[in-house]
Design a protein around this motif. Sequence first.
Motif, PDB file in Angstrom:
ATOM      1  N   MET A   1     -23.688  15.587  10.740  1.00 45.88           N
ATOM      2  CA  MET A   1     -25.140  15.665  10.681  1.00 45.88           C
ATOM      3  C   MET A   1     -25.525  17.113  10.405  1.00 45.88           C
ATOM      4  O   MET A   1     -25.099  18.004  11.119  1.00 45.88           O
ATOM      5  N   THR A   2     -26.320  17.342   9.379  1.00 44.03           N
ATOM      6  CA  THR A   2     -26.794  18.689   9.091  1.00 44.03           C
ATOM      7  C   THR A   2     -28.228  18.846   9.571  1.00 44.03           C
ATOM      8  O   THR A   2     -28.927  17.863   9.793  1.00 44.03           O
ATOM      9  N   THR A   3     -28.665  20.080   9.699  1.00 45.25           N
ATOM     10  CA  THR A   3     -30.015  20.334  10.183  1.00 45.25           C
ATOM     11  C   THR A   3     -31.068  19.829   9.208  1.00 45.25           C
ATOM     12  O   THR A   3     -32.194  19.565   9.609  1.00 45.25           O
ATOM     13  N   THR A   4     -30.737  19.671   7.937  1.00 46.88           N
ATOM     14  CA  THR A   4     -31.719  19.164   6.973  1.00 46.88           C
ATOM     15  C   THR A   4     -31.891  17.653   7.091  1.00 46.88           C
ATOM     16  O   THR A   4     -32.872  17.120   6.591  1.00 46.88           O
ATOM     17  N   TRP A  27     -29.293  20.948  24.235  1.00 46.45           N
ATOM     18  CA  TRP A  27     -29.204  22.387  24.080  1.00 46.45           C
ATOM     19  C   TRP A  27     -28.036  22.754  23.190  1.00 46.45           C
ATOM     20  O   TRP A  27     -27.114  21.979  22.962  1.00 46.45           O
ATOM     21  N   GLY A  28     -28.113  23.949  22.703  1.00 42.19           N
ATOM     22  CA  GLY A  28     -27.019  24.577  21.963  1.00 42.19           C
ATOM     23  C   GLY A  28     -26.933  26.005  22.448  1.00 42.19           C
ATOM     24  O   GLY A  28     -27.954  26.670  22.623  1.00 42.19           O
ATOM     25  N   ILE A  29     -25.737  26.476  22.692  1.00 41.21           N
ATOM     26  CA  ILE A  29     -25.566  27.816  23.274  1.00 41.21           C
ATOM     27  C   ILE A  29     -24.462  28.555  22.542  1.00 41.21           C
ATOM     28  O   ILE A  29     -23.483  27.958  22.089  1.00 41.21           O
ATOM     29  N   ILE A  30     -24.654  29.856  22.423  1.00 38.43           N
ATOM     30  CA  ILE A  30     -23.612  30.715  21.867  1.00 38.43           C
ATOM     31  C   ILE A  30     -23.680  32.063  22.581  1.00 38.43           C
ATOM     32  O   ILE A  30     -24.763  32.535  22.918  1.00 38.43           O
ATOM     33  N   ARG A  63     -28.740  32.598  16.362  1.00 40.22           N
ATOM     34  CA  ARG A  63     -29.804  31.597  16.504  1.00 40.22           C
ATOM     35  C   ARG A  63     -29.534  30.380  15.618  1.00 40.22           C
ATOM     36  O   ARG A  63     -29.767  29.250  16.051  1.00 40.22           O
ATOM     37  N   HIS A  64     -29.055  30.614  14.415  1.00 41.91           N
ATOM     38  CA  HIS A  64     -28.708  29.488  13.536  1.00 41.91           C
ATOM     39  C   HIS A  64     -27.614  28.633  14.159  1.00 41.91           C
ATOM     40  O   HIS A  64     -27.683  27.403  14.143  1.00 41.91           O
ATOM     41  N   THR A  65     -26.598  29.280  14.718  1.00 47.37           N
ATOM     42  CA  THR A  65     -25.505  28.549  15.358  1.00 47.37           C
ATOM     43  C   THR A  65     -26.005  27.772  16.570  1.00 47.37           C
ATOM     44  O   THR A  65     -25.660  26.602  16.757  1.00 47.37           O
ATOM     45  N   ALA A  66     -26.827  28.402  17.404  1.00 42.26           N
ATOM     46  CA  ALA A  66     -27.379  27.720  18.582  1.00 42.26           C
ATOM     47  C   ALA A  66     -28.212  26.514  18.158  1.00 42.26           C
ATOM     48  O   ALA A  66     -28.130  25.439  18.769  1.00 42.26           O
ATOM     49  N   PHE A  67     -28.999  26.670  17.098  1.00 46.70           N
ATOM     50  CA  PHE A  67     -29.825  25.562  16.608  1.00 46.70           C
ATOM     51  C   PHE A  67     -28.950  24.415  16.096  1.00 46.70           C
ATOM     52  O   PHE A  67     -29.205  23.250  16.395  1.00 46.70           O
ATOM     53  N   GLU A  68     -27.907  24.722  15.345  1.00 42.51           N
ATOM     54  CA  GLU A  68     -26.979  23.690  14.860  1.00 42.51           C
ATOM     55  C   GLU A  68     -26.328  22.951  16.024  1.00 42.51           C
ATOM     56  O   GLU A  68     -26.171  21.730  15.983  1.00 42.51           O
ATOM     57  N   ARG A  69     -25.972  23.669  17.073  1.00 45.94           N
ATOM     58  CA  ARG A  69     -25.364  23.042  18.255  1.00 45.94           C
ATOM     59  C   ARG A  69     -26.381  22.198  19.014  1.00 45.94           C
ATOM     60  O   ARG A  69     -26.028  21.151  19.568  1.00 45.94           O
ATOM     61  N   LEU A  70     -27.635  22.626  19.038  1.00 48.71           N
ATOM     62  CA  LEU A  70     -28.708  21.820  19.633  1.00 48.71           C
ATOM     63  C   LEU A  70     -28.826  20.484  18.888  1.00 48.71           C
ATOM     64  O   LEU A  70     -28.872  19.423  19.515  1.00 48.71           O
ATOM     65  N   ILE A  71     -28.845  20.533  17.586  1.00 46.95           N
ATOM     66  CA  ILE A  71     -28.943  19.317  16.766  1.00 46.95           C
ATOM     67  C   ILE A  71     -27.752  18.402  17.051  1.00 46.95           C
ATOM     68  O   ILE A  71     -27.907  17.193  17.219  1.00 46.95           O
ATOM     69  N   SER A  97     -24.407  38.904  24.243  1.00 47.53           N
ATOM     70  CA  SER A  97     -25.718  38.275  24.361  1.00 47.53           C
ATOM     71  C   SER A  97     -25.560  36.774  24.285  1.00 47.53           C
ATOM     72  O   SER A  97     -24.745  36.257  23.516  1.00 47.53           O
ATOM     73  N   GLU A  98     -26.359  36.094  25.104  1.00 50.31           N
ATOM     74  CA  GLU A  98     -26.387  34.638  25.119  1.00 50.31           C
ATOM     75  C   GLU A  98     -27.651  34.205  24.370  1.00 50.31           C
ATOM     76  O   GLU A  98     -28.733  34.710  24.626  1.00 50.31           O
ATOM     77  N   ILE A  99     -27.495  33.273  23.444  1.00 53.12           N
ATOM     78  CA  ILE A  99     -28.617  32.680  22.726  1.00 53.12           C
ATOM     79  C   ILE A  99     -28.578  31.188  23.012  1.00 53.12           C
ATOM     80  O   ILE A  99     -27.543  30.539  22.827  1.00 53.12           O
ATOM     81  N   VAL A 100     -29.709  30.635  23.469  1.00 56.81           N
ATOM     82  CA  VAL A 100     -29.809  29.209  23.778  1.00 56.81           C
ATOM     83  C   VAL A 100     -30.963  28.615  22.976  1.00 56.81           C
ATOM     84  O   VAL A 100     -32.050  29.181  22.940  1.00 56.81           O
ATOM     85  N   ALA A 101     -30.690  27.492  22.343  1.00 60.32           N
ATOM     86  CA  ALA A 101     -31.740  26.685  21.712  1.00 60.32           C
ATOM     87  C   ALA A 101     -31.808  25.402  22.525  1.00 60.32           C
ATOM     88  O   ALA A 101     -30.781  24.811  22.854  1.00 60.32           O
ATOM     89  N   TYR A 102     -33.021  24.967  22.886  1.00 57.76           N
ATOM     90  CA  TYR A 102     -33.130  23.762  23.696  1.00 57.76           C
ATOM     91  C   TYR A 102     -34.402  23.003  23.359  1.00 57.76           C
ATOM     92  O   TYR A 102     -35.337  23.545  22.770  1.00 57.76           O
ATOM     93  N   GLY A 103     -34.404  21.739  23.727  1.00 56.75           N
ATOM     94  CA  GLY A 103     -35.554  20.877  23.494  1.00 56.75           C
ATOM     95  C   GLY A 103     -35.263  19.491  24.037  1.00 56.75           C
ATOM     96  O   GLY A 103     -34.262  19.275  24.718  1.00 56.75           O
ATOM     97  N   THR A 104     -36.134  18.544  23.709  1.00 61.60           N
ATOM     98  CA  THR A 104     -35.970  17.171  24.157  1.00 61.60           C
ATOM     99  C   THR A 104     -35.453  16.319  22.999  1.00 61.60           C
ATOM    100  O   THR A 104     -36.099  16.238  21.953  1.00 61.60           O
TER     101      THR A 104
END
Length: 111
Positions: A1-4, A27-30, A63-71, A97-104
């Motif tokens: 699955m890609t982000t697009t 969530w996605g974390i790096i 941030r791109h990596t965290a977002f991809e992991r969130l997806i 540094s820790e970057i986290v992307a999260y949502g529902t």
Amino acid sequence: MTTTEFLASTTFEVPGYRTERTLGIAWGIIVRSVGVVRGVTGGLKALRQGEVPEYTSVVDAARHTAFERLIAHAHELGGNAVVGVRFDSSDIGNGLSEIVAYGTAAVVVAP
């Protein structure tokens, strides 16, 4: 699955879609290091005023990596969308540094 191929929104709905159900937090974390070369170069440039491109590129990639992991996590939960997307970051010491992307995670359908 890609982000697009996956729907994501910072709001709590996806315009043009109806939320059928929510699946819980995803969530996605790096954890990233700037690295020795970029750290030295960036550190010297930080002595001047203005942007430090060496750091900007590392944070942007993280941030791109965290977002991809969130997806990916939302997809594993059975979702086809993430709503309420947010990013957070923190310094965890030793140049890391820790970057986290999260949502529902959600299942959305076209009306």
